[in-house]
Design a protein around this motif. Structure first.
Motif, PDB file in Angstrom:
ATOM      1  N   VAL A  91       0.820  -1.224   0.000  1.00  0.00           N
ATOM      2  CA  VAL A  91       0.000   0.000   0.000  1.00  0.00           C
ATOM      3  C   VAL A  91       0.848   1.265   0.000  1.00  0.00           C
ATOM      4  O   VAL A  91       0.309   2.368  -0.122  1.00  0.00           O
ATOM      5  CB  VAL A  91      -1.002   0.027   1.177  1.00  0.00           C
ATOM      6  N   GLY A  92       2.157   1.108   0.093  1.00  0.00           N
ATOM      7  CA  GLY A  92       3.043   2.270   0.093  1.00  0.00           C
ATOM      8  C   GLY A  92       3.230   2.894  -1.282  1.00  0.00           C
ATOM      9  O   GLY A  92       3.672   4.026  -1.396  1.00  0.00           O
ATOM     10  N   ASP A  93       2.866   2.164  -2.316  1.00  0.00           N
ATOM     11  CA  ASP A  93       3.047   2.651  -3.680  1.00  0.00           C
ATOM     12  C   ASP A  93       1.782   3.359  -4.157  1.00  0.00           C
ATOM     13  O   ASP A  93       0.687   2.779  -4.096  1.00  0.00           O
ATOM     14  CB  ASP A  93       3.358   1.466  -4.600  1.00  0.00           C
ATOM     15  N   PRO A  94       1.898   4.597  -4.647  1.00  0.00           N
ATOM     16  CA  PRO A  94       0.693   5.333  -5.064  1.00  0.00           C
ATOM     17  C   PRO A  94      -0.060   4.673  -6.221  1.00  0.00           C
ATOM     18  O   PRO A  94      -1.291   4.742  -6.276  1.00  0.00           O
ATOM     19  CB  PRO A  94       1.211   6.712  -5.462  1.00  0.00           C
ATOM     20  N   THR A  95       0.654   4.026  -7.135  1.00  0.00           N
ATOM     21  CA  THR A  95      -0.039   3.354  -8.235  1.00  0.00           C
ATOM     22  C   THR A  95      -0.860   2.185  -7.722  1.00  0.00           C
ATOM     23  O   THR A  95      -2.004   1.975  -8.155  1.00  0.00           O
ATOM     24  CB  THR A  95       0.965   2.880  -9.304  1.00  0.00           C
ATOM     25  N   ARG A  96      -0.314   1.438  -6.758  1.00  0.00           N
ATOM     26  CA  ARG A  96      -1.080   0.315  -6.199  1.00  0.00           C
ATOM     27  C   ARG A  96      -2.304   0.822  -5.442  1.00  0.00           C
ATOM     28  O   ARG A  96      -3.366   0.200  -5.497  1.00  0.00           O
ATOM     29  CB  ARG A  96      -0.192  -0.551  -5.309  1.00  0.00           C
ATOM     30  N   ARG A  97      -2.169   1.948  -4.760  1.00  0.00           N
ATOM     31  CA  ARG A  97      -3.358   2.509  -4.084  1.00  0.00           C
ATOM     32  C   ARG A  97      -4.415   2.905  -5.123  1.00  0.00           C
ATOM     33  O   ARG A  97      -5.603   2.709  -4.918  1.00  0.00           O
ATOM     34  CB  ARG A  97      -2.964   3.698  -3.208  1.00  0.00           C
ATOM     35  N   ARG A  98      -3.963   3.425  -6.241  1.00  0.00           N
ATOM     36  CA  ARG A  98      -4.909   3.798  -7.309  1.00  0.00           C
ATOM     37  C   ARG A  98      -5.561   2.544  -7.895  1.00  0.00           C
ATOM     38  O   ARG A  98      -6.754   2.544  -8.204  1.00  0.00           O
ATOM     39  CB  ARG A  98      -4.176   4.603  -8.390  1.00  0.00           C
ATOM     40  N   LEU A 150      -0.257  -6.861  -4.837  1.00  0.00           N
ATOM     41  CA  LEU A 150      -1.450  -6.744  -3.993  1.00  0.00           C
ATOM     42  C   LEU A 150      -2.028  -8.115  -3.659  1.00  0.00           C
ATOM     43  O   LEU A 150      -2.512  -8.340  -2.547  1.00  0.00           O
ATOM     44  CB  LEU A 150      -2.507  -5.874  -4.686  1.00  0.00           C
ATOM     45  N   ASP A 151      -1.931  -9.035  -4.595  1.00  0.00           N
ATOM     46  CA  ASP A 151      -2.413 -10.403  -4.368  1.00  0.00           C
ATOM     47  C   ASP A 151      -1.546 -11.101  -3.321  1.00  0.00           C
ATOM     48  O   ASP A 151      -2.065 -11.747  -2.401  1.00  0.00           O
ATOM     49  CB  ASP A 151      -2.410 -11.178  -5.684  1.00  0.00           C
ATOM     50  N   ARG A 152      -0.223 -10.973  -3.428  1.00  0.00           N
ATOM     51  CA  ARG A 152       0.673 -11.584  -2.432  1.00  0.00           C
ATOM     52  C   ARG A 152       0.420 -11.026  -1.034  1.00  0.00           C
ATOM     53  O   ARG A 152       0.530 -11.739  -0.045  1.00  0.00           O
ATOM     54  CB  ARG A 152       2.139 -11.365  -2.815  1.00  0.00           C
ATOM     55  N   ALA A 153       0.066  -9.745  -0.975  1.00  0.00           N
ATOM     56  CA  ALA A 153      -0.235  -9.125   0.324  1.00  0.00           C
ATOM     57  C   ALA A 153      -1.632  -9.493   0.808  1.00  0.00           C
ATOM     58  O   ALA A 153      -2.009  -9.150   1.930  1.00  0.00           O
ATOM     59  CB  ALA A 153      -0.096  -7.605   0.225  1.00  0.00           C
ATOM     60  N   GLY A 154      -2.401 -10.172  -0.027  1.00  0.00           N
ATOM     61  CA  GLY A 154      -3.739 -10.606   0.358  1.00  0.00           C
ATOM     62  C   GLY A 154      -4.807  -9.537   0.219  1.00  0.00           C
ATOM     63  O   GLY A 154      -5.919  -9.709   0.697  1.00  0.00           O
ATOM     64  N   LEU A 155      -4.478  -8.423  -0.434  1.00  0.00           N
ATOM     65  CA  LEU A 155      -5.438  -7.324  -0.550  1.00  0.00           C
ATOM     66  C   LEU A 155      -6.407  -7.494  -1.713  1.00  0.00           C
ATOM     67  O   LEU A 155      -7.492  -6.918  -1.702  1.00  0.00           O
ATOM     68  CB  LEU A 155      -4.697  -5.994  -0.676  1.00  0.00           C
TER      69      LEU A 155
END
Length: 123
Positions: free
Chosen positions: A15-22, A56-61
């Motif tokens: 979640v630290g990456d702005p593109t992933r948050r987007r 994001l999948d590896r982090a379970g999100l």
């Protein structure tokens, strides 16, 4: 490193990456989407979106489900709740630290003012 710490690090990294948050925002808006459809809303390629989705999948999100030839991704709300609680705990710990730092700084400033007044009075 403990498994819990490793999981927390992976979560914060995700979640630290702005593109992933987007990417998460797009998935929350749409409910579910393919990497291709998410890429239409971001200034990155489909391949970049696929890599972000993998993190994001590896982090379970997020969770990917294969439907025919495509993989559709959706946010896992329960994991997002865990992430939000984890971030709130870290924020609360930092708030406590910052309050302590403020108290120390204010006490040091008060001590300097008192010392300055004493010097002025003894002149």
């Amino acid at each position: 490193m403990s498994p819990v710490a490793a999981e927390a690090d992976e979560l914060w990294s995700a979640v630290g990456d702005p593109t992933r948050r987007r990417v998460l925002d797009v998935l929350l808006d749409r409910g579910e989407a393919t990497a291709t459809s998410v890429a239409t809303e971001l200034p990155v390629t489909r391949q970049a979106v696929a890599k972000h989705l993998a993190v994001l999948d590896r982090a379970g999100l997020v969770e990917g489900r294969r439907r025919g030839r495509e993989v559709r991704y959706a946010v896992r709300p329960e994991r997002l709740d865990v992430a939000a609680r984890s971030m709130a705990q870290v924020a609360a710990a930092w708030d406590t630290r910052l309050v302590a730092i403020k108290r120390i700084a204010e006490a040091a400033a008060a001590a300097r003012r008192a010392e300055s007044r004493k010097r002025k009075e003894t002149r």
